[in-house]
Design an enzyme around this catalytic site. Structure first.
Site, PDB file in Angstrom:
ATOM      1  N   ASP A   1       0.877  -1.166   0.000  1.00  6.67           N
ATOM      2  CA  ASP A   1       0.000   0.000   0.000  1.00  6.67           C
ATOM      3  C   ASP A   1       0.918   1.221   0.000  1.00  6.67           C
ATOM      4  O   ASP A   1       2.088   1.143   0.369  1.00  6.67           O
ATOM      5  CB  ASP A   1      -0.936  -0.003   1.216  1.00  6.67           C
ATOM      6  CG  ASP A   1      -2.122   0.932   0.983  1.00  6.67           C
ATOM      7  OD1 ASP A   1      -2.067   1.748   0.038  1.00  6.67           O
ATOM      8  OD2 ASP A   1      -3.105   0.869   1.754  1.00  6.67           O
TER       9      ASP A   1
HETATM   10  C1  BGC Z   1      -4.938   3.444   0.201  1.00 11.91           C
HETATM   11  C2  BGC Z   1      -5.037   2.463  -0.949  1.00 11.91           C
HETATM   12  C3  BGC Z   1      -4.827   3.189  -2.256  1.00 11.91           C
HETATM   13  C4  BGC Z   1      -3.491   3.895  -2.221  1.00 11.91           C
HETATM   14  C5  BGC Z   1      -3.167   4.652  -3.502  1.00 11.91           C
HETATM   15  C6  BGC Z   1      -3.691   4.306   0.136  1.00 11.91           C
HETATM   16  O1  BGC Z   1      -3.752   5.356   1.051  1.00 11.91           O
HETATM   17  O2  BGC Z   1      -4.967   2.743   1.423  1.00 11.91           O
HETATM   18  O3  BGC Z   1      -6.276   1.825  -0.933  1.00 11.91           O
HETATM   19  O4  BGC Z   1      -4.917   2.299  -3.322  1.00 11.91           O
HETATM   20  O5  BGC Z   1      -3.496   4.833  -1.146  1.00 11.91           O
HETATM   21  O6  BGC Z   1      -3.986   5.741  -3.657  1.00 11.91           O
END
Ligand code: BGC
Length: 805
Positions: free
Chosen positions: A230
């Site tokens: 993530d």
């Molecule tokens: C989120 C993810 C997301 C990623 C990219 C993170 O803060 O938890 O779900 O895909 O950001 O935007």
């Protein structure tokens, strides 16, 4: 077909290492001399969020317009994987049109508590339903030749300190509840990539958890794609790569690449493992290229996809109450439309999933296309909860003139956002007061709800009908009117239980985790598994939803794995029914929920039509996870096969005998009495330790102690440095003010919950891990030596970056 192995054998160590972290916030790197293709990853999950200007992972900066489909919490109410597949297909098409090869979604975490700020993005409290619907979306996205990326793997059901919290969970619950949906998706839909979650699971970060990434995901389930962290979630990149996480996102400006090179050189990482990860990832990047090249310029199909979004929303609307058959509304009915949401809809949640929609319907405009006589519209209430007497009065006046009042109500923006858990389940009080007054002015009030997470409804007696639209995407307004007018017969059913009050929910005393630990003390008893076992009355049970027609169930027959019954539409109108199959073990020796969902089907029947329906039991129907021998087992015995219109409305019942695998009970029944009875609201330390099979890890931080690089910035309240404590106060002040305003400040929320190491992971390589560690020294009161180390680190980084270039 490119031979990745051969290609990799020609690369230098530096080139290989560089491929396992991003080029920038969204794209992977290339090695120019081999003209390696790259891939763009973008959110997800209910529409494409492709940023071409300044990128961010919180949905703050603009993204290209794309269709905003209903969020996962909504789609799950359709109980129809083909609807999820249809949406996935559209999202995939739009992704390709915008040059995106990996769509970051679906989000598949379990709704452990109704208070998780991101529940609107998640499907269900039940892993079977979640897995099946998510599999639909993955199949749809990937049918275009690109990659879906189910997330966040795993046990990530809390936003508070999400990048440093530690989910403490027993093995059986982990397998049966929190991993089961991912298992279904991986096995049935074969996603080409997967995202590891921010949190730790039993002490080990999900992105460097060998058991999750290698033993379970690859060895057991056969996953053969790549895993991405993530955003900013990487902790120790070397360990990540070693254990099965391929790509670190976003870029760390070469810092992580150098760590890998160094680790191979000093023997901490086997080069063969590095090669394997590069190969596994490159294979997918090559695999998605033809789709990206072939379909460019096919366009966004805006109108077609808007219609698909409306269909998906309509199929997912849940009719919760309909006294005196107030709905559907008669043709030409004189309606008063009241409520801010009717004009300015709430149709998605806040955070990285925000879609910049191609168009946005609102009720006040689209009602003209329906055979209703709208007498007028009144806003009725301020969204942020402020009481406005004049607005209320105007709404009352309008309500008096109408035959039916359509009152649009629900949760405001701050209640449903990534980075912030809710503290209660109520909707703003000014809406409730207005509803109560409206019900006195007009006895025919229909509440139309927008909320992606479970809410309490102590006000429900003030409306004759309740239509729950969840968060229905950009075309939700028309979908709701289709249901209100009967053009669509409602067929959605709740994918989560609506408890009477927040305190009733099983995780209530454990959520959110207080210090480092998020302790899953309730074990298996999530959602209906708990309410039913502990006999706690609920407002609306899991699987519940009304229709404008009626269905009769009869003639249940079990033939091997095939469960068949007859379903008849006995009402006046055509409609679809979601029939649910639950299994309950009789006289089980191992503690269990009373029953568990193991199959479902959505059947459309014309008025008067009768169909024979079959649901096939799969390999997961009777199994349980035996933590004693670490294996799936089946208990020999009699099992009830239950067919219901909801979890609480069982229409047909039979039982069968199943041969078991004769494993023994592995736990001390006395020590775990609470799990035998399901009364898990106050699980003692002893009982939880018995469930875990070991002592509960000490999750406390020492409020007089020192912070470390994995502590969250919101822990600075006890920092030794006065400057750090001041920074904490400023941050908290900004956060509180944004919460009061009702507008989430996503940046502050992210920073607040971010560990210090996140500063290194989220600054494009300006700050390195070494520098982040020095910052922590400063926070711990060693200002000057920390500063010296920090400045030294800065120059070392610049030099290293020049060298790498
Ligand atoms: C989120 C993810 C997301 C990623 C990219 C993170 O803060 O938890 O779900 O895909 O950001 O935007």
């Amino acid at each position: 077909m490119v031979n990745c192995k051969e290609l990799i054998s020609k690369m230098t160590l530096e080139e290989k290492a560089s491929l396992l972290s991003g080029k920038d916030i969204w794209e992977t790197k290339t090695v120019e001399r081999f003209e390696l293709p790259t891939v763009v990853l973008s959110d997800g999950p209910h529409g494409v969020r492709r940023q071409v200007g300044a990128g961010d992972h919180l949905g703050l900066n603009d993204s290209l317009p794309a269709t905003c489909f209903p969020t996962a919490a909504t789609i799950a109410n359709s109980w129809d994987p083909s609807i999820a597949e249809m949406i996935g297909k559209c999202i995939g098409e739009e992704a390709i049109a915008q040059g995106v090869g990996v769509v970051l979604g679906p989000s598949m975490n379990m709704k452990r508590s109704p208070l998780c700020g991101r529940n609107f993005e998640y499907y269900s409290e039940d892993p079977y339903l979640c897995g099946k619907i998510a599999a639909g979306e993955v199949k749809g996205i990937q049918s275009n030749g690109i990659s879906a990326c189910p997330k966040h793997y795993a046990v990530n059901s809390q936003e508070l300190r999400r990048m440093s919290s530690d989910s403490i969970i027993d093995e059986r619950t982990l397998r049966e509840i929190y991993l089961a949906a991912f298992e279904i998706v991986v096995k049935e839909a074969k996603p080409r990539s997967l995202m590891s979650s921010y949190n730790r699971v039993n002490g080990i970060y999900a992105s460097e958890n060998e058991k999750l990434l290698q033993n379970i995901l690859r060895d057991e389930w056969g996953f053969d794609g790549f895993v991405v962290t993530d955003w900013g979630g990487s902790n120790n990149h070397v360990e990540s790569v070693r254990t099965g996480n391929h790509l670190e996102m976003p870029t760390t400006g070469g810092d992580s690449d150098r760590e890998l090179v160094e680790a191979v050189r000093n023997g901490a990482l086997d080069e063969e493992i590095l090669d394997k990860r590069v190969e596994e990832m490159l294979k997918i990047i090559y695999e998605v290229q033809p789709a990206l090249k072939g379909n460019k310029g096919q366009g966004m199909k805006e109108e077609e996809h808007h219609k698909a979004a409306q269909k998906a929303a309509a199929e997912s609307i849940v009719l919760l109450k309909n006294e005196e058959k107030l709905l559907p509304l008669a043709k030409g009915c004189k309606v008063a439309v009241i409520g801010d949401f009717a004009k300015t809809p709430r149709y998605q949640g806040a955070g990285s999933s925000i879609v910049n929609c191609t168009k946005l319907d609102n009720t006040v405009d689209v009602i003209k296309d329906f055979d209703l006589n709208m007498l007028g519209f009144e806003q009725g209430y301020e969204r942020n909860g402020k009481v406005d007497a004049q607005m209320q009065q105007a709404a009352m006046e309008l309500a008096k003139q109408a035959e039916v009042v359509l009152f649009y109500m629900g949760l405001d923006e701050i209640s449903e956002t990534e980075g912030l858990d809710r503290t209660h389940m109520a909707i703003p009080h000014n809406q409730i007061t207005l509803l109560s007054r409206l019900s006195k002015a007009n006895k025919n009030v229909v509440a139309v709800i927008s909320a992606g997470s479970a809410i309490e409804m102590p006000w429900i007696q003030n409306c004759k009908a309740v239509v729950h639209g969840y968060l229905g995407g950009q075309a939700q307004a028309g979908a709701i009117l289709e249901v209100l007018t009967g053009q669509v017969c409602p067929s959605g059913k709740l994918s989560e239980t609506l408890p009477v009050k927040c305190e009733d929910n099983p995780a209530h005393n454990y959520f959110p985790g207080k210090y480092y630990n998020a302790e899953y003390r309730e074990g298996l008893f999530i959602g209906y598994r708990y309410y039913e076992k502990a006999e706690v009355p609920v407002l609306f049970p899991f699987g519940f939803g009304l229709s404008y027609t009626t269905f009769a169930y009869s003639d249940l027959e079990i033939n091997g794995q095939e469960v068949s019954f007859t379903l008849a539409n006995t009402g006046e109108v055509d409609g679809a029914e979601v029939a649910q199959l639950y299994i309950g073990a009789r006289n089980s020796k191992v503690y269990r929920a009373v029953k568990e969902l193991k199959g479902f089907t959505k059947v459309f029947l014309k008025s008067g039509e009768i169909k024979r329906v079959t649901i096939t039991l799969d390999d997961k129907a009777f199994r349980y996870f035996n933590a004693g021998n670490n294996a799936w087992e089946i208990e020999e015995g009699d099992y009830d096969i239950l067919i219901g219109a909801s979890s609480a409305d069982i229409r047909l019942k039979d039982n069968i005998h199943v041969d078991g695998t004769s494993a023994t009970v592995w736990y001390d029944k006395e020590a775990m009495e609470v799990y035998e009875s399901g009364k898990i609201q106050n699980v003692s330390d002893e009982a939880f330790a018995a469930l875990l099979g070991h002592d509960i890890p000490d999750g406390h931080w020492n409020e007089n102690g020192i912070l470390n690089v994995n502590d969250a910035l919101c822990q600075m309240y006890y920092a030794k440095s006065g400057l750090a404590r001041f920074a904490y106060k400023v941050l908290t002040g900004i956060k509180n003010r944004s919460e009061e305003k009702g507008v989430p400040n996503l940046n502050v929320l992210f920073i607040y919950n971010m560990p210090f190491r996140g500063i290194a992971k989220m600054t494009n390589g300006i700050i390195t891990m070494e520098m982040a560690n020095q910052m922590v020294r400063m926070v711990n009161g060693h200002f000057w030596s920390g500063m010296k180390g920090f400045v030294g680190g800065y120059f070392r980084n610049r030099k290293a970056q020049k060298r790498t270039k």
